[in-house]
Design an enzyme around this catalytic site. Sequence first.
Site, PDB file in Angstrom:
ATOM      1  N   CYS B  49       0.847  -1.209   0.000  1.00  0.00           N
ATOM      2  CA  CYS B  49       0.000   0.000   0.000  1.00  0.00           C
ATOM      3  C   CYS B  49       0.876   1.250   0.000  1.00  0.00           C
ATOM      4  O   CYS B  49       1.759   1.392   0.840  1.00  0.00           O
ATOM      5  CB  CYS B  49      -0.902  -0.010   1.237  1.00  0.00           C
ATOM      6  SG  CYS B  49      -1.700   1.578   1.551  1.00  0.00           S
ATOM      7  N   CYS B  52       0.475   3.299   3.508  1.00  0.00           N
ATOM      8  CA  CYS B  52       0.857   2.773   4.822  1.00  0.00           C
ATOM      9  C   CYS B  52       2.169   3.405   5.295  1.00  0.00           C
ATOM     10  O   CYS B  52       3.023   3.764   4.492  1.00  0.00           O
ATOM     11  CB  CYS B  52       0.992   1.250   4.758  1.00  0.00           C
ATOM     12  SG  CYS B  52      -0.571   0.365   5.000  1.00  0.00           S
ATOM     13  N   HIS B 112      -4.187   0.319   8.036  1.00  0.00           N
ATOM     14  CA  HIS B 112      -4.713   0.048   6.699  1.00  0.00           C
ATOM     15  C   HIS B 112      -6.135  -0.511   6.749  1.00  0.00           C
ATOM     16  O   HIS B 112      -6.900  -0.373   5.787  1.00  0.00           O
ATOM     17  CB  HIS B 112      -3.779  -0.954   6.006  1.00  0.00           C
ATOM     18  CG  HIS B 112      -4.100  -1.211   4.569  1.00  0.00           C
ATOM     19  ND1 HIS B 112      -3.783  -0.318   3.573  1.00  0.00           N
ATOM     20  CD2 HIS B 112      -4.703  -2.257   3.944  1.00  0.00           C
ATOM     21  CE1 HIS B 112      -4.179  -0.807   2.404  1.00  0.00           C
ATOM     22  NE2 HIS B 112      -4.743  -1.980   2.600  1.00  0.00           N
ATOM     23  N   ASN B 152     -13.302  10.280  -1.034  1.00  0.00           N
ATOM     24  CA  ASN B 152     -13.956   9.265  -1.861  1.00  0.00           C
ATOM     25  C   ASN B 152     -13.722   7.938  -1.171  1.00  0.00           C
ATOM     26  O   ASN B 152     -12.585   7.514  -1.014  1.00  0.00           O
ATOM     27  CB  ASN B 152     -13.339   9.204  -3.266  1.00  0.00           C
ATOM     28  CG  ASN B 152     -13.588  10.467  -4.056  1.00  0.00           C
ATOM     29  OD1 ASN B 152     -14.638  11.087  -3.939  1.00  0.00           O
ATOM     30  ND2 ASN B 152     -12.618  10.857  -4.873  1.00  0.00           N
ATOM     31  N   SER B 160      -8.974   4.560  -5.273  1.00  0.00           N
ATOM     32  CA  SER B 160      -8.043   3.570  -5.806  1.00  0.00           C
ATOM     33  C   SER B 160      -7.282   2.849  -4.702  1.00  0.00           C
ATOM     34  O   SER B 160      -6.486   1.969  -4.972  1.00  0.00           O
ATOM     35  CB  SER B 160      -7.087   4.228  -6.792  1.00  0.00           C
ATOM     36  OG  SER B 160      -6.579   5.430  -6.274  1.00  0.00           O
ATOM     37  N   HIS B 163      -6.917   2.128   1.934  1.00  0.00           N
ATOM     38  CA  HIS B 163      -6.342   2.758   3.132  1.00  0.00           C
ATOM     39  C   HIS B 163      -7.142   4.035   3.424  1.00  0.00           C
ATOM     40  O   HIS B 163      -7.353   4.849   2.532  1.00  0.00           O
ATOM     41  CB  HIS B 163      -4.865   3.101   2.886  1.00  0.00           C
ATOM     42  CG  HIS B 163      -4.137   3.451   4.149  1.00  0.00           C
ATOM     43  ND1 HIS B 163      -3.157   2.652   4.690  1.00  0.00           N
ATOM     44  CD2 HIS B 163      -4.286   4.489   4.997  1.00  0.00           C
ATOM     45  CE1 HIS B 163      -2.719   3.210   5.810  1.00  0.00           C
ATOM     46  NE2 HIS B 163      -3.394   4.326   6.014  1.00  0.00           N
ATOM     47  N   HIS B 165      -8.332   7.429   3.693  1.00  0.00           N
ATOM     48  CA  HIS B 165      -7.729   8.726   3.354  1.00  0.00           C
ATOM     49  C   HIS B 165      -8.737   9.632   2.674  1.00  0.00           C
ATOM     50  O   HIS B 165      -9.738   9.181   2.129  1.00  0.00           O
ATOM     51  CB  HIS B 165      -6.516   8.527   2.438  1.00  0.00           C
ATOM     52  CG  HIS B 165      -6.870   8.133   1.033  1.00  0.00           C
ATOM     53  ND1 HIS B 165      -7.322   6.876   0.696  1.00  0.00           N
ATOM     54  CD2 HIS B 165      -6.861   8.837  -0.125  1.00  0.00           C
ATOM     55  CE1 HIS B 165      -7.550   6.825  -0.609  1.00  0.00           C
ATOM     56  NE2 HIS B 165      -7.293   7.996  -1.130  1.00  0.00           N
ATOM     57  N   GLN B 167      -8.900  13.808   0.586  1.00  0.00           N
ATOM     58  CA  GLN B 167      -8.114  14.704  -0.250  1.00  0.00           C
ATOM     59  C   GLN B 167      -8.482  16.149   0.059  1.00  0.00           C
ATOM     60  O   GLN B 167      -9.554  16.440   0.581  1.00  0.00           O
ATOM     61  CB  GLN B 167      -8.381  14.436  -1.729  1.00  0.00           C
ATOM     62  CG  GLN B 167      -8.100  13.013  -2.165  1.00  0.00           C
ATOM     63  CD  GLN B 167      -8.098  12.858  -3.690  1.00  0.00           C
ATOM     64  OE1 GLN B 167      -7.516  13.671  -4.406  1.00  0.00           O
ATOM     65  NE2 GLN B 167      -8.751  11.819  -4.169  1.00  0.00           N
TER      66      GLN B 167
END
Lengths: 347, 347
Positions: B49, B52, B112, B152, B160, B163, B165, B167
């Site tokens: 990943c 990570c 993760h 997202n 994509s 993990h 996250h 933006q």
Amino acid sequence: MDLTSQPHRRFNPLLDEWVLVSPHRAKRPWQGQQEKEQAEVRPAYDPTCYLCPGNTRTSGITNPKYEHQYVFDNDFAALLPEGEPGTYEEGGLLRAEAETGHCRVICFSPRHDLTLPEMPIAEIRRVVDVWTDEFRTLGADPNINYVQIFENKGFVMGCSNPHPHGQIWSERTVPDLPAKEARAQKAYFEKNGRTLLSDYLAIEEKTKTRFVVENDTWVVLVPFWAVWPFETLVLPRRAVQDLTQLNDQERDGLADILSQLTIKYDNLFEISFPYSAGFHQRPTDGQDYPEWHLHMHFLPPLLRSATVKKFMVGYELLANAQRDITAEQAAERLRALPAVHYKAAQA
Amino acid sequence: MDLTSQPHRRFNPLLDEWVLVSPHRAKRPWQGQQEKEQAEVRPAYDPTCYLCPGNTRTSGITNPKYEHQYVFDNDFAALLPEGEPGTYEEGGLLRAEAETGHCRVICFSPRHDLTLPEMPIAEIRRVVDVWTDEFRTLGADPNINYVQIFENKGFVMGCSNPHPHGQIWSERTVPDLPAKEARAQKAYFEKNGRTLLSDYLAIEEKTKTRFVVENDTWVVLVPFWAVWPFETLVLPRRAVQDLTQLNDQERDGLADILSQLTIKYDNLFEISFPYSAGFHQRPTDGQDYPEWHLHMHFLPPLLRSATVKKFMVGYELLANAQRDITAEQAAERLRALPAVHYKAAQA
Ligand SMILES: O=P(O)(O)O[C@H]1O[C@H](CO)[C@@H](O)[C@H](O)[C@H]1O
Ligand SMILES: O=P(O)(O)O[C@H]1O[C@H](CO)[C@@H](O)[C@H](O)[C@H]1O
């Protein structure tokens, strides 16, 4: 200003909206969702398909053994013809109004295994005639002020049946997007005395950088302000307000240009290319709309390959439309593709 | 007027748009695309990943061994900080302008295998603080006039990497949707002297029909004009313009309400629930925006089950937003779900 490599915004004069273009970004690696490729080999007749001739639908109605096109009322329509008129209001911020209309389904062909790019042009011409008749008949109803003709093609576009078909939703109110386009076209026409899309076409005609295919009566181009990666605009050279105003030659021209375009699309990734597409036409409230220039939008989701689409998500849903490849790159790629369908070429 | 069974249109006062609601249509059978269910069991650390701690990204940069959150510039950013300013214009219809900005990635946790609903509230509170700091720092740049924080979540939303996250895209220009919301809020504030969303909240508070969860400082509701099936609006009870104006109690409240909401979402279909979500806040051009009422939108695509989503396609892309279940039905279903995460309940 460099439109080929630098991030920039482009203006969509039809919708009064912008799109953020990030030309340098097409190279980013993709580790996300891959779409399933749709099974390519289908029988000409599928006994389990609710759109094939002679089959019985879930509603219990049996389709006729149609030989060309077949149009019927959607068994699960989002709009219903009957309904109490009425409005709801609370504190000026909660507002609703009853809506009525019709949802119709149009089978393009009795053949379960064909789609527009594989159909003979003469059959596409028959589809054009059916669209035109439906627009005329539905639009003549005093309770119908707008007719939306569209097609969702491919599972990735929410299409629940691969049998070639489109839809026609017609209703009392002009929906948001055609209403926006109407406002922009009216303002332009009042100022300039010509339709916005005639003048736009004249600009594009000078260089043809964004042209994809053309014939005597129609042009297909990737609009300067395209949002979807391979989005196109299908434009008649003569400004007409709706399908009923097209002459015989222009109807033939439309069938021809749709064949040319959808063959290019299928050839891009050598698959049956998914898209949503549809016409924008004048409202059907009986008024004259000299500013309205009939056109068709093709909105295909695929970006890099048969299985990687452009996602319209966080930034796009909350802030602004965004694209990676430029309109010019997309047009060039589509133009360069063969004019013969890849399956016909392989055969 | 009957809002529970008859097709109708509802008005969105934030965007000046309508949504077509077809309450009777939820029963239609689904024969279309099914989404893949995302693999549920993930390791706490994945050596492949790129988010990570301690791993090296494709750009060659190695992530620190972070213990809470980690924020960095996106290696494949749609916006770039450097760039020649400039505009392009042709015939009044082709218009473009250069755009600059930053795209940042924020890892919510070093783990993760977690997402917001499975994280402790204290860690979500740290995420709130990071969002606030990023908004303050990015917004202080004179070249940045708007900051879009979003997430997202799930492959179906174009994410994509599983993990956890989000933006942060920040830029010179205020994007289309916040600009629209700004216009509506300003017009309302000038007329009424209160924020549009304060008055809206006061109306909803009377019946709580569309409430999902609430605490002392925040409310989550399904807005009357929701488009996505289980769309929600996260609203602070006190009108503030941006995250930096929240006091300590309100920041705790935000962490708590996000935990409550995302647990409900996961419990709806007992899967890690996909969505796009993000804040709308005042522009960061240094002006005062008393009309701006900070809020967060959650836009989840699933409709009937873990694998059947609502497709925003032909009619929606060309004509008007459309939904099947009503906002009231969606709120009722979410409200009825347990407050404990289904995995914790199973354990
Ligand atoms: O930046 P990511 O996660 O790779 O990309 C995702 O989010 C972006 C912002 O909403 C979108 O432009 C992309 O289409 C989507 O795949
Ligand atoms: O009517 P269909 O093909 O079943 O449904 C499809 O097209 C409709 C019109 O764009 C959408 O509302 C649906 O979300 C989509 O799945």
